[in-house]
Enzyme design. Sequence first.
Site, PDB file in Angstrom:
ATOM      1  CD  GLU A   1      -2.572   1.312   2.628  1.00 32.12           C
ATOM      2  OE1 GLU A   1      -3.511   2.123   2.695  1.00 32.12           O
ATOM      3  OE2 GLU A   1      -2.232   0.577   3.560  1.00 32.12           O
ATOM      4  CG  ASP A   2       1.400   2.969   3.233  1.00 36.33           C
ATOM      5  OD1 ASP A   2       0.485   3.446   2.547  1.00 36.33           O
ATOM      6  OD2 ASP A   2       1.259   2.643   4.420  1.00 36.33           O
TER       7      ASP A   2
END
Length: 715
Positions: A76-77
């Site tokens: 996700e990051d």
Amino acid sequence: MIEVDDLIALVRAYNPRCDEALIRAAYAYGAEMHAGQTRRSGEAYFTHPVAVAGLLTEQRLDDATIITALLHDTIEDTRSTYGEVAERFGKDIAEMVNGVTKLTNLELTSSETKQAENFRKLFMAMSKDMRVILVKLSDRLHNMRTIKHMADHKQAQKARETMEIYAPLAGRMGMQWMREELEDLAFAVLNPEARNSILRRFVTLRHESGDVLKRISDDFVKELDAAGLSAEVFGRAKRPFSVWRKMEEKKVGFSRLSDIYGFRVIAASEGDCYRALGVIHQRWKSIPGRFKDYISQPKSNGYRSIHTTVSGRDGKRVEVQIRTQEMHEVAERGVAAHWSYRDGVRAENRFAVDPAAWLQSMTDRFEEASDHAEFMEAVKLEMYTDQVFCFTPKGEVIKLPKGATPIDFAYAVHTRVGHRTVGARVDGMRVPLWTRLRNGQSVEIVTAEGQTPQATWIDIATTGRAKSAIRRAMKAERRTGHVRLGRELARASFAQVGKKATDKALEAAARVHGFDDSEALLAAIGAAQISGRTVVDGLYPELAMARPAPDVEPESAIVGLDPKAHYERAPCCQPVPGERIVGITHRGHGVDVHAIDCPRMIEFEDQADRWVDLSWHPGHHAACNAVTVEMTISNSPGVLGRICTLIAEQNANISDLAFKDRKPDFFRVHVDVEVRDDEHLYSVMMAIGADSDVVQIDRVRGRVSHVPEDGKTLA
């Protein structure tokens, strides 16, 4: 931050055979991907995934879960991808990391529709691999422990989501310690003053009474030793939120709340649990109604324990939970105990529940829900309730949520039993169907052929299964009624043009209007979704072309208003052309047109500035003014059909019909009839009233419709 060697040591403590190299690789990969990223506190971001992994080692989970925790934010990051994680650490771990990523993106406290959709996704993720939820819960716990660094509005949002979703979910999974901590952390954000007040009360109580926990624990140990029982005793004060919830439920202040201490007795065997219970009840007075045996009747998440409340030192009530070490492990870790390791192998705990079976039991009712509201109701009923155990006359155990009624019991036995319920006996005594059942009661359901679910049962039932079954039965009954009414309306509409509503004609009409079959068409007619005239026009377009053009409506049927002004006929009096009328203005709503003799007009006597002098346009009005009439008719074959025909013969249209009361000999029916004016209405009512099976007919007035912006309710 936990260093990699320390993390591996934590894992090796319960799993000496762990894949140390893979854990090191995941630690290094996570650190590399998150390099340069920081949290709001200023710490390196990677401290968070490592802390989550540390929380999961406390639950003694397997290597794959620990590695997933280290990598759970990479996809996700960071620049990491699913493919890269799968290549380095295997497809199973990549799937789990991807699953946590998807859960992180769910807005579980958004609008009802969105919330229901996201909950379905949450349970879908759980069904694929329960460990995804274990990682997410630990992720939320660490975020709540460090929430003070977030903006105030974000803190409040996350705290509400935690209190409404994640804490109940942890509790439903049997992870009570996590539920209590999540609730308390959220409580500190949402109501810090109340929490601090309770903490101050605990400090004062300790100052006044000394170390009550140690004294009571020593008392328990002394009595158990004297009886020859070897057991460990742990005592603790309840968390602030738990105390606050009890204060709110019982409507009492802290000083009057007696059971604020809880004790756990860990016995050597199941038999010792019951012997310990006997020792405690012999020495201290038990509190009536506060005993539960979850050993003989375990909860669906595997929880086993004996609960009792006794009056201890100085009359203080204390709650006691008695269990074995195996039961304690399940009570602490719940469903997560299924994956716990000990000495390098999966721990064999005979009380740990198979997650797949647990999830199936939890989601059985969800798929029955036909809309978002029903689905959310089922989810919350499953997640937020404790259980009671009742018995059938044959001794079979039925598990129900706290607050369940005989209606819930009946549907838990079988849907057919629920549908046919006419009464119930609890412990041999006849009781109302709204009676709240208690643990250990024997319930006998009285049934009768021909009985059908009643609308009031929806409010009596508490389980998702019962509510869904009742709603489905009510929908089926309504559809049957709509089909029956639709058949009569169709017959009248076909008769108006000299045709017969044969099965073949109805099937053809269904195809023309896009319905699956003639029954679906008739149900739509009966439910006022399509008019009989529209059906006939679609089947015989040449007759529709030959029909005289309808009355031309003037730009506005009302004289005295700007042509562009918005107005509505007041639903309380439903004025029609030919009756004297007056307008009442509403800010942001326009003008409501009332009959001059409407009882509501007295409310506006002192507000002359809101009155508007109005009259009906003198032209010929179309039959589009709906008026509700109430009829009491005999329950005889063909009566409703004749009435529909009579209305059609008066060139009026039925826009809605509803049964208000059904008795064996009479029906009370509300019919919305569209008329031109007061004379047309009079003719319709006279024609209906002349039928020998119509006992009474009246015009209905005084219905509430809506509330305008100025707060005045229109009734």
